[in-house]
Design an enzyme around this catalytic site. Structure first.
Site, short mmCIF file in Angstrom:
data_model
loop_
_atom_site.label_atom_id
_atom_site.label_comp_id
_atom_site.label_asym_id
_atom_site.label_seq_id
_atom_site.Cartn_x
_atom_site.Cartn_y
_atom_site.Cartn_z
N ASP A 63 0.83 -1.20 0.00
CA ASP A 63 0.00 0.00 0.00
C ASP A 63 0.86 1.26 0.00
O ASP A 63 2.07 1.21 0.22
CB ASP A 63 -0.90 0.02 1.24
CG ASP A 63 -1.99 -1.04 1.19
OD1 ASP A 63 -2.34 -1.49 0.08
OD2 ASP A 63 -2.48 -1.42 2.27
N TYR A 124 6.85 -9.79 6.80
CA TYR A 124 6.85 -8.36 7.05
C TYR A 124 7.41 -8.07 8.44
O TYR A 124 7.34 -8.91 9.34
CB TYR A 124 5.43 -7.79 6.98
CG TYR A 124 4.87 -7.62 5.60
CD1 TYR A 124 4.93 -6.38 4.95
CD2 TYR A 124 4.24 -8.67 4.94
CE1 TYR A 124 4.38 -6.21 3.68
CE2 TYR A 124 3.70 -8.51 3.68
CZ TYR A 124 3.78 -7.28 3.05
OH TYR A 124 3.24 -7.12 1.79
#
Length: 284
Positions: A63, A124
Site C-alpha cells: 500500500d 513483514y
C-alpha cells in the site's frame, strides 16, 4: 490458468527494495500517481530502448507508504532484448531509477516461476516505539510512535492465539470475489536494545490491510486497553470490529519472500490459484 512464457521471451526475476514514503503504493494507477511499478516499468522501457512497456508481476502489492527490503517481481522480456542488455541492465537501471527504489538483481527465473503465485510465504516487519520522547528523527519514516507504554509479553500472548489457518475477515478489507482465508505462520514481537519493538509477521499470503490491522489490535493489548484474549475473539467473530485500528503504513516493511525448490515452483504456482476454504466448510 496457463502461465507459460511466450515463445521468444525470457522470464526474469527482479529483487527490489524501496522507501514507500513518496509512493502511492506498488501498483500502477490510472490517476497517474507515482507508484513503484510505474517507476520500474518506465525505467526498464527507457534503458532497453523499447517502444512498449513490459508489465511487472509482483509477489505482494504494498500500500501507499509501505516500504520493502525484499520485494520480488518478474517480467517477461524478448530474448533479443535480454541478450543485448543483460550485462549492463542493473547499472543502467541504477542510473535511471529515482533514489528511493532499487533493483538489486535481474536474472533468468527457473521454469514455473511466478513472483506472485509461486511464493509460499511473505515476511513483514512492523516497527513501533513507545519512548516518551517519540521517534528518533532519523527513523521517523520507518517507525511508528505509540504514546502508551507497551507490554510486549502480553502482545506475544495475544499473538499466539492468532496463529494457524483462519478466515481473517475481521482483520481484512474485503475485496469482491477474494477469499480472506490465510495461514499465519509467525506473529511475534521483540523489543530491541534501542527500545524499538519489532513485530515479525509471516504468512502464506496476506489480504488487504491484514498486517496493519493485526498490529493495531496487538497495540491495544500492549497498552492495557484490551486483554490478551481480545484479538482472538475478534478473529472468531469474523466481522470487522470498529475498535481494531489500521495502524499507519510507514512502520511496515516487506522484508522477504519465500519460494520452494525450483522443481516445486510450477506445482505451487498452480495450487496458489485455487480458491481456499477452511476444513469442514460446505460448498453452498
Amino acid at each position: 490458468m496457463s502461465d507459460e512464457v511466450a515463445d521468444g521471451f525470457v522470464r526474469l526475476r527482479l529483487d527490489v527494495s524501496y522507501d514507500g514514503r513518496d509512493f502511492s503504493g506498488w501498483a500502477k494507477q490510472a490517476s497517474g500517481r507515482r507508484t513503484v511499478q510505474g517507476e520500474i516499468e518506465d525505467a526498464l522501457r527507457t534503458v532497453t530502448r523499447s517502444a512498449r512497456t513490459y508489465d511487472l508481476t509482483v509477489a505482494g502489492r504494498t500500500d501507499a507508504g509501505v516500504h520493502a527490503r525484499g520485494q520480488v517481481a518478474h517480467v517477461d522480456l524478448p530474448a533479443e532484448v535480454w541478450g543485448e542488455h543483460r550485462e549492463k541492465l542493473l547499472k543502467r537501471l541504477a542510473g535511471r531509477l529515482p533514489k528511493d527504489v532499487r533493483v538489486w538483481s535481474a536474472a533468468e527465473a527457473p521454469s514455473g516461476f511466478n513472483a506472485r503465485f509461486s511464493a509460499i510465504w511473505r515476511r513483514y516487519a512492523y516497527r513501533v516505539t513507545d519512548h516518551p520522547s517519540g521517534v528518533d528523527p532519523l527513523l521517523r519514516g520507518h517507525v511508528l510512535w505509540h504514546d502508551w507504554p507497551l507490554d510486549v509479553d502480553a502482545m506475544n500472548e495475544a499473538a499466539e492465539r492468532l496463529l494457524g489457518e483462519h478466515d481473517f475477515a475481521a482483520y481484512c478489507k474485503r475485496r469482491e470475489g477474494a477469499t480472506t482465508i490465510r495461514t499465519l505462520q509467525e506473529l511475534s514481537l521483540v523489543r530491541g536494545d534501542d527500545g524499538i519493538v519489532t513485530a515479525t509477521v509471516r504468512a502464506d499470503a496476506f489480504c488487504h490491510n491484514m498486517v496493519r490491522s493485526l498490529i493495531g489490535a496487538l497495540l491495544f493489548v500492549g497498552d492495557g486497553h484490551r486483554t490478551a484474549d481480545w484479538p482472538g475473539k475478534v478473529l472468531a467473530a469474523g466481522v470487522r470490529d470498529s475498535a481494531v485500528h489500521v495502524v499507519r503504513p510507514h512502520g511496515l516493511t516487506l522484508e522477504e519472500v519465500g519460494y520452494p525448490a525450483d522443481e516445486l515452483l510450477a506445482a505451487r504456482n498452480k495450487e496458489a490459484r485455487n480458491k481456499r476454504t477452511l476444513p469442514g466448510a460446505g460448498c453452498c
